[in-house]
Design an enzyme around this catalytic site. Structure first.
Site, PDB file in Angstrom:
ATOM      1  N   LYS A 107       0.810  -1.212   0.000  1.00 41.31           N
ATOM      2  CA  LYS A 107       0.000   0.000   0.000  1.00 41.31           C
ATOM      3  C   LYS A 107       0.850   1.273   0.000  1.00 41.31           C
ATOM      4  O   LYS A 107       0.347   2.351  -0.283  1.00 41.31           O
ATOM      5  CB  LYS A 107      -0.968  -0.016   1.170  1.00 41.31           C
TER       6      LYS A 107
HETATM    7  C1  LIG Z   1      -4.493  -4.478   1.894  1.00 40.22           C
HETATM    8  C2  LIG Z   1      -3.763  -5.763   1.881  1.00 40.22           C
HETATM    9  C3  LIG Z   1      -4.209  -6.842   1.097  1.00 40.22           C
HETATM   10  C4  LIG Z   1      -5.480  -6.762   0.279  1.00 40.22           C
HETATM   11  O1  LIG Z   1      -5.404  -5.857  -0.776  1.00 40.22           O
HETATM   12  P1  LIG Z   1      -6.721  -5.336  -1.511  1.00 40.22           P
HETATM   13  O2  LIG Z   1      -6.286  -4.330  -2.479  1.00 40.22           O
HETATM   14  O3  LIG Z   1      -7.603  -4.770  -0.447  1.00 40.22           O
HETATM   15  O4  LIG Z   1      -7.357  -6.530  -2.134  1.00 40.22           O
HETATM   16  C5  LIG Z   1      -3.431  -7.978   1.077  1.00 40.22           C
HETATM   17  N1  LIG Z   1      -2.317  -8.101   1.819  1.00 40.22           N
HETATM   18  C6  LIG Z   1      -1.870  -7.097   2.598  1.00 40.22           C
HETATM   19  C7  LIG Z   1      -0.648  -7.296   3.410  1.00 40.22           C
HETATM   20  C8  LIG Z   1      -2.575  -5.906   2.650  1.00 40.22           C
HETATM   21  O5  LIG Z   1      -2.125  -4.925   3.433  1.00 40.22           O
END
Ligand SMILES: *Cc1c(COP(=O)(O)O)cnc(C)c1O
Length: 436
Positions: A107
């Protein structure tokens, strides 16, 4: 570029509006009106380009009409201050390590890009003396830290991070509760879906929006989700360099489905990935949809892959729209998998024993889905969406390891927790924001 709403009942929006509003007036998600394909010449030499240059070319397709080349290049290059290496795990399975950024999760890419694009969007307004912008973000763990750190110290912007009390790991929590400055952490007595509901209600509340300027930084925001397509192109480039790019399968551990949605946009731009697998934990709403054609949101359940504990993935609306609301079209590009905590733990232990590679619980879903789903002649890569040390307690307990905490993570743990307690009632949250 104009942006339309997946619900089709809101006016077209400019990039500025889509970024600042986050959600359209009709509660739909914004979609770019056109998806420009990249030329063959780009894919022909992609293996010789840097990550930042690949990303800039991709970004130009989405944002090039609105943001001047020089400003866009700077946003992209500043965002990608870290590498996203593709690491070999078995003969036909690779891990795309997305955890080399400041908060050790994928993210960081979207959050850092959005902070910079929002700042770019706002600069004409701040000249006109407009008041501060407030970013609201609901988190099931990793979003909060990535967004908070992406925006930390950015002038004119205040960030409120809403998180479910007791449902994020202590290491995740300290990454957004200890920052201070323009970051406020709000501890909600509820689950992630309650946090997300509070944020959505805040955007819909007329009185509140007349009082303060609100914007979202959830994965629904186009400035967060579109840049996530960058690293799929870079993964392909790395496979091509190895001569392994002919029959590629990409597996994405999914929760709110923003990440995989970006990958599907990439494919639409011409990225030669054959098919996709969405790997879920026990929160299997999308998996169920693929099996049955029916989409039934559920209350989320808590798992050891907690950043994927989502019972009503927002970005389903985007995928549905992207594929012309066709179940058959969706199934022709995407298959699914769903794993229990026990299966995730087993996969982590087995992968470590057989290959020496340490998975985190989210990446483990991705690895297992490839292990089970890859066909003869296919090469698969999964997204290692977070560093295993972010889930140290769980990982050490499962694998019997004592994994080392990277220095940049240790730094957060030294800070003091500051947070505001909140019920899950919107009236309370509204009163709090009105008093700010
Ligand atoms: C947010 C997150 C996900 C899921 O991603 P999405 O875009 O919401 O499907 C998977 N793994 C980790 C470590 C995350 O922080």
């Amino acid at each position: 570029m104009k942006y339309y709403s997946t619900n089709g009942k809101a006016p077209l929006a400019t990039l500025q509006k889509a970024v600042v509003k986050g959600l359209a007036e009709d509660k739909g998600l914004y979609m770019p009106q056109s998806i420009k394909p990249l030329p063959q010449s780009f894919f022909g030499k992609i293996q010789d380009l840097s990550f930042q240059e690949i990303a800039y070319q991709v970004a130009d397709c989405f944002f090039g009409e609105d943001v001047e080349a020089e400003a866009l290049r700077k946003i992209v290059y500043d965002t990608l201050s870290f590498d996203v290496p593709l690491v070999k795990v078995t003969d036909n399975i690779f891990s795309l390590e997305l955890f080399h950024g400041p908060t050790l999760a994928f993210k960081d890419v979207g959050a850092r890009f959005m902070a910079r694009l929002l700042q770019w969007t706002l600069s004409p307004l701040s000249l006109k003396g407009e008041s501060q912008v407030n970013v609201l973000v609901a988190t099931s763990g990793d979003t909060g830290s990535a967004v908070a750190n992406g925006f930390l110290g950015v002038e004119g912007i205040h960030v409120y991070v809403l998180y479910p009390k007791g449902k994020v790991s202590p290491i995740q929590e300290c990454q957004f509760t200890t920052l201070g400055q323009n970051i406020t952490a709000i501890e909600v007595d509820g689950v992630f879906d309650d946090c997300q509901a509070l944020v959505k209600s805040a955007f819909m509340d007329k009185e509140l929006n007349e009082h303060i300027r609100l914007t979202s930084a959830n994965s629904i925001n186009v400035a967060r989700f579109l840049p996530q397509s960058f690293y799929y192109f870079y993964a392909y480039a790395q496979l091509k360099k190895l001569g392994l790019a002919d029959n590629v399968v990409c597996c994405v551990p999914s929760g709110n489905f923003g990440n995989i949605c970006s990958a599907l946009f990439g494919k639409r731009m011409g990225l030669p990935i054959n098919r996709f697998i969405a790997a879920n934990n026990e929160n299997d709403v999308f998996f169920y949809y693929l099996q049955t054609g029916s989409y039934f949101p559920k209350r989320s359940v808590q798992t050891i892959a907690n950043a994927m504990d989502v019972g009503d993935p927002s970005n389903f609306a985007r995928i549905y729209d992207l594929y012309g609301r066709s179940y058959e079209a969706i199934c022709s590009d995407i298959s699914g998998a769903s794993y229990s905590d026990e299966q995730i733990a087993h996969t982590m232990r087995e992968c470590l024993a057989e290959t020496g590679y340490q998975l985190d619980p989210h990446g483990a879903c991705g690895y297992r889905a490839l292990q089970e789903g890859l066909r003869e002649g296919e090469i698969g890569f999964f997204l290692e969406t977070a560093h295993p040390a972010k889930f140290k307690q769980v990982v050490d307990e499962i694998c019997g390891t004592e994994i080392e905490i990277p220095a940049r993570l240790q730094a957060f743990m030294k800070g003091e927790k500051q947070s505001v307690s909140m019920s899950k009632n919107f009236a309370d949250f509204k009163a709090y924001l009105m008093s700010r």
